[in-house]
Design a protein around this motif. Structure first.
Motif, PDB file in Angstrom:
ATOM      1  N   GLN A 256      55.486 -61.616  37.461  1.00  0.00           N
ATOM      2  CA  GLN A 256      54.143 -61.879  37.976  1.00  0.00           C
ATOM      3  C   GLN A 256      53.309 -62.697  37.001  1.00  0.00           C
ATOM      4  O   GLN A 256      52.562 -63.596  37.392  1.00  0.00           O
ATOM      5  CB  GLN A 256      53.444 -60.550  38.284  1.00  0.00           C
ATOM      6  N   SER A 259      53.148 -66.825  36.771  1.00  0.00           N
ATOM      7  CA  SER A 259      52.308 -67.704  37.586  1.00  0.00           C
ATOM      8  C   SER A 259      50.968 -68.024  36.920  1.00  0.00           C
ATOM      9  O   SER A 259      50.249 -68.911  37.382  1.00  0.00           O
ATOM     10  CB  SER A 259      52.046 -67.062  38.953  1.00  0.00           C
ATOM     11  N   SER A 338      53.667 -68.613  42.020  1.00  0.00           N
ATOM     12  CA  SER A 338      54.480 -67.637  42.736  1.00  0.00           C
ATOM     13  C   SER A 338      54.802 -68.131  44.141  1.00  0.00           C
ATOM     14  O   SER A 338      53.956 -68.750  44.797  1.00  0.00           O
ATOM     15  CB  SER A 338      53.759 -66.295  42.840  1.00  0.00           C
ATOM     16  N   HIS A 339      55.998 -67.846  44.591  1.00  0.00           N
ATOM     17  CA  HIS A 339      56.375 -68.151  45.971  1.00  0.00           C
ATOM     18  C   HIS A 339      55.574 -67.229  46.897  1.00  0.00           C
ATOM     19  O   HIS A 339      55.373 -66.057  46.593  1.00  0.00           O
ATOM     20  CB  HIS A 339      57.874 -67.902  46.165  1.00  0.00           C
ATOM     21  N   PRO A 340      55.072 -67.736  48.030  1.00  0.00           N
ATOM     22  CA  PRO A 340      54.275 -66.882  48.921  1.00  0.00           C
ATOM     23  C   PRO A 340      55.023 -65.659  49.430  1.00  0.00           C
ATOM     24  O   PRO A 340      54.410 -64.672  49.831  1.00  0.00           O
ATOM     25  CB  PRO A 340      53.906 -67.819  50.084  1.00  0.00           C
ATOM     26  N   LYS A 341      56.357 -65.714  49.399  1.00  0.00           N
ATOM     27  CA  LYS A 341      57.165 -64.584  49.870  1.00  0.00           C
ATOM     28  C   LYS A 341      57.714 -63.745  48.715  1.00  0.00           C
ATOM     29  O   LYS A 341      58.636 -62.960  48.910  1.00  0.00           O
ATOM     30  CB  LYS A 341      58.329 -65.093  50.726  1.00  0.00           C
ATOM     31  N   ARG A 342      57.127 -63.898  47.524  1.00  0.00           N
ATOM     32  CA  ARG A 342      57.633 -63.171  46.360  1.00  0.00           C
ATOM     33  C   ARG A 342      57.633 -61.651  46.586  1.00  0.00           C
ATOM     34  O   ARG A 342      58.615 -60.958  46.302  1.00  0.00           O
ATOM     35  CB  ARG A 342      56.783 -63.507  45.137  1.00  0.00           C
ATOM     36  N   LYS A 343      56.538 -61.124  47.094  1.00  0.00           N
ATOM     37  CA  LYS A 343      56.450 -59.677  47.331  1.00  0.00           C
ATOM     38  C   LYS A 343      57.494 -59.233  48.340  1.00  0.00           C
ATOM     39  O   LYS A 343      58.100 -58.167  48.195  1.00  0.00           O
ATOM     40  CB  LYS A 343      55.042 -59.309  47.817  1.00  0.00           C
ATOM     41  N   ASP A 344      57.691 -60.034  49.376  1.00  0.00           N
ATOM     42  CA  ASP A 344      58.709 -59.701  50.378  1.00  0.00           C
ATOM     43  C   ASP A 344      60.098 -59.674  49.749  1.00  0.00           C
ATOM     44  O   ASP A 344      60.919 -58.813  50.079  1.00  0.00           O
ATOM     45  CB  ASP A 344      58.688 -60.719  51.519  1.00  0.00           C
ATOM     46  N   CYS A 361      63.383 -65.307  52.871  1.00  0.00           N
ATOM     47  CA  CYS A 361      62.136 -65.752  52.241  1.00  0.00           C
ATOM     48  C   CYS A 361      61.896 -67.241  52.427  1.00  0.00           C
ATOM     49  O   CYS A 361      60.753 -67.702  52.386  1.00  0.00           O
ATOM     50  CB  CYS A 361      62.144 -65.391  50.752  1.00  0.00           C
ATOM     51  N   ASP A 425      53.662 -66.245  62.032  1.00  0.00           N
ATOM     52  CA  ASP A 425      54.820 -66.783  61.319  1.00  0.00           C
ATOM     53  C   ASP A 425      55.751 -67.405  62.348  1.00  0.00           C
ATOM     54  O   ASP A 425      56.458 -66.698  63.077  1.00  0.00           O
ATOM     55  CB  ASP A 425      55.553 -65.670  60.550  1.00  0.00           C
TER      56      ASP A 425
END
Length: 787
Positions: A256, A259, A338-344, A361, A425
């Motif tokens: 994290q 970024s 960070s990639h927008p789908k990092r949490k996913d 992702c 989406d």
């Protein structure tokens, strides 16, 4: 014993705090994403404050040159073949070792964990060579380095900029016998993500990894491979195809803090910075022989001295303007976002395979695809789609909404376009059944619903049997959630009924929005169905609050109406309510699909949620009045299908809130009596859990099994279905070829016009020429893919 984890977003995991703690009260442990964070044992902590005092991100320091000397360099061929780029690090290490010094760098242990180790002999140098795209565990390295430095031993430390900063912060001074090398860091991936990747990779029992090479140059330096060797197999794939490298380069599995890294800038932290000099051939073609070229930044006088000492062992080196280094190594001046789908990605890390997780992702794979009427510029259709999408997400899946807009329908400058871009989406655009069929390469589960997706008259407009998933093969899972026939009977004729009966028979699970729909499925199509809630009742209130927070409205103390079909009854009703409540302020919301409106979806929700009283003939207007616990009148709109109103109102005991005409409204004495929403909400909560369970079970269930006779019939029908799709493919290719010729003709026309024109006309012709050029390029790409 109480342990406290340091959760600060800027913590880089450098271990300086662990090394400085006089009571060993700090340990580095993995968090839920698999990154090292300091844990403090409060029973041992004496609150000396040393950990915060030496934290490099709390006390930033930049002591080197703001504009270092930049070089492209490479060692001799045999050494570069064994290294990631130009083999400058091995030369520097050998220089230190010849002076009886020590090298500290990252190496994999026998369990494939990456740790910083200290070596003092040339034989162990191979352990430290090469790039390693994992965050390393530094352990007690800083303490050991300090001991060596105080014994006047030469030490070379290599690591990421934050690790170098951590070392200097721990030491609290520079040592003449310390040489630091920082790498151009794209970011550090999670050790747990690497462990997941390798565990997925190993196929055989008792298979163990024997070597890891992130930058195998078997096909050259720029087209490197990621190669893992085991005692039984070799696994090797190019950097463009390997899922782990893809996750790393796309910033999916980075820490994290990466970024917002404060060390991705000049001055650099190390005496020397090393990296790959990508595209150096644009400066000088001779500097790229595909064996590797290092980017070298000499950040201090000490760094210049050591580099000068290894020059006799270089095959080539050349000074290069630093702008070329920055151009292909943006991490020199800015952190990796960070990639927008990092949490996913991390949420799914242990639940699915690594490679599938990466594809999910990137939007190349998804758990299920949703088909409904999102395009129809109707508040209810959009919110139903959004609610189903969000409910499926809450169940832990990744859904996509199928971006299908029927022919002759445009969504340009509509609320559908605005809302879908902001909240839905979407898959790639699908214009016909062939495009829809391509979605089966991305998912094997399709969900149709909700809204009147099975109403016959809409099927004729929006695509015959498309909403019975006629483009989906037999072996894919097909689910109907809260599908609606709109009426309490089936409108279709003999031929349409037969065709629809076949396609509905292929569904694995069927649920409908009205109790009449259960009867239609059983009596007309021979299929059992479950009665469920509309999706707007499934999602949580915080999802609606997300939309409400984006409303620009602030009105208070008003009556709201949303009437789709204006009538004398509706006008009289609004006037009557205003008179009885003594409130003349009315917000009349129009039907967005028939009228131009400046009321966004968010504002539409706001007006319902915050009104004193609500009047509607819309099904979804009724739904949101109930969701927001508002007093309301529902005007029976039988021309649009009354079944859905009756089914919902009877379930909740609200039949007395729906009226056929104004006279009935005037005669109803309890019109302004408070509605018992406490009881209604209990019913809804119970139904919500039942319906979510139905949906989750449907998605999780094994594929439906057919009898031998059914299978034979289905296979024959599948052949016909596939032939139909193939025929449409051929028609599309033929049409595109004709269109391509026409576009080329127009392009030549505007190319000539551009050449012989001036001023505004020249600009206009040039713009049209460029647009045609782009259309031709896209069409050629489509034809290539279709072939």
């Amino acid at each position: 014993m109480e342990n406290t984890i340091v959760k600060t977003k800027i913590c880089t995991g450098c271990s300086a705090c662990l090394n400085i703690c006089p009571k060993n009260a700090i340990k580095m442990e993995l968090n839920n994403e698999g990154f090292f964070y300091p844990h403090i044992n409060t029973n041992l902590c004496i609150h000396c404050g040393l950990c915060l005092k030496i934290c490099p991100t709390e006390h930033l320091s930049y002591k080197n040159k703001k504009r270092p000397l930049c070089l492209a360099a490479g060692a001799k061929d045999n050494l570069r073949k064994e290294s990631s780029s130009g083999a400058i690090f091995p030369l520097l290490s050998e220089l230190i070792l010849q002076n009886k010094g020590y090298i500290c760098g990252a190496a994999f242990d026998e369990r494939n964990k990456l740790n910083h180790i200290i070596i003092d002999n040339i034989q162990d140098l191979s352990k430290l060579k090469g790039s390693k795209y994992v965050q390393s565990d530094l352990g007690n390295c800083f303490c050991n380095i300090k001991d060596l430095l105080q014994q006047n031993k030469y030490v070379l430390f290599s690591g990421t900029p934050c690790q170098v900063a951590g070392l200097y912060s721990f030491l609290q001074k520079d040592y003449e016998n310390l040489l630091t090398v920082d790498i151009i860091c794209h970011g550090v991936p999670s050790p747990s993500s690497f462990e997941k990747y390798t565990s997925d990779l190993l196929k055989e029992k008792n298979e163990k990894i024997t070597s890891i090479n992130f930058r195998d140059k078997k096909e050259g330096w720029t087209s490197y491979y990621f190669t893992i060797q085991t005692n039984k197999n070799t696994y090797s794939s190019s950097n463009k195809q390997n899922p782990y490298i893809c996750a790393f380069l796309k910033n999916l599995n980075l820490r994290q803090s990466c970024s917002q890294c404060p060390f991705s800038r000049f001055p650099r932290q190390g005496d020397i910075t090393l990296g790959d000099f990508w595209l150096i051939e644009k400066v000088n073609p001779k500097l790229n022989d595909e064996l590797g070229t290092s980017l070298v930044l000499l950040n201090s006088k000490k760094g210049e001295k050591y580099f000068n000492d290894i020059i006799p062992h270089l095959k080539f080196y050349q000074k290069v303007p630093i702008k070329y280094a920055i151009k292909e190594n943006s991490s020199l001046v800015s952190p990796s976002l960070s990639h927008p789908k990092r949490k996913d990605f991390f949420a799914r890390l242990q639940r699915t395979s690594f490679s599938k997780n990466v594809l999910y992702c990137q939007g190349l794979l998804y758990d299920c695809a949703i088909l409904n009427f999102w395009f129809s510029s109707n508040y209810g259709a959009l919110l139903t789609c959004y609610a189903l999408q969000e409910s499926i997400k809450d169940l832990g899946y990744i859904p996509k909404v199928i971006n299908y807009v029927p022919p002759k329908i445009t969504i340009s400058n509509t609320i559908s376009e605005y809302f879908s871009e902001k909240y839905l989406d979407m898959t790639h655009q699908c214009k016909d059944i062939y495009d829809l069929h391509q979605l089966t390469q991305r998912t094997d589960t399709f969900i149709v619903g909700s809204d009147q997706v099975w109403r016959h008259k809409y099927m004729q407009v929006f695509g015959k049997n498309i909403y019975q998933l006629n483009f989906v093969p037999l072996n894919a899972k097909k689910i109907a959630y809260a599908a609606s026939f709109g009426l309490d009977y089936w409108e279709g004729g003999y031929e349409d009924t037969l065709l629809t009966k076949y396609y509905i028979s292929r569904f694995d699970h069927i649920s409908v929005r009205e109790d009449d729909g259960v009867d239609i499925c059983r009596n007309t199509f021979g299929q059992e169905a479950t009665h469920v809630l509309d999706p707007v009742f499934l999602t949580t209130m915080d999802r609606w609050q997300r939309l409400l927070d984006n409303s620009n409205c602030h009105e208070q103390n008003y009556i709201a109406s949303y009437v789709l079909d204006k009538s004398s009854d509706s006008i009289q009703t609004i006037d009557y309510v205003c008179e009885q409540l003594g409130n003349r302020r009315v917000v009349n919301m129009v039907n967005a699909s028939r009228n131009k409106t400046n009321i966004s979806v968010e504002d539409w929700l706001y007006y319902i949620k915050n009104c004193r009283f609500f009047i509607t003939d819309s099904f979804h207007g009724l739904c949101f009045a109930i969701i927001f616990n508002k007093p309301f009148i529902c005007l029976a709109n039988k021309s649009r299908g009354y079944s859905r109103f009756r089914s919902l109102l009877e379930m909740l005991g609200l039949q007395n809130r729906c009226f056929d005409n104004f006279d009935d409204i005037k005669e109803y004495k309890d019109l302004f009596t408070d509605i018992d929403y406490k009881t209604i909400n209990k019913i809804l909560d119970k139904e919500r859990q039942r319906c979510l369970k139905w949906l989750e079970d449907a998605i999780n269930s094994p594929q439906r099994q057919y009898s031998t006779e059914q299978q034979r019939f289905m296979e024959i029908a599948e052949v016909i279905r596939c032939q139909n799709i193939e025929l449409q493919k051929e028609q599309k290719i033929l049409y595109n070829r004709i269109l391509l010729k026409e576009l080329k003709r127009k392009y030549i026309k505007y190319k000539i016009k551009t050449f012989f024109s001036f001023g505004k006309r020249h600009k206009r012709y040039k713009k049209q020429k460029e647009e045609l050029k782009e259309q031709i390029r896209n069409l050629k790409k489509q034809l290539k893919n279709n072939n």
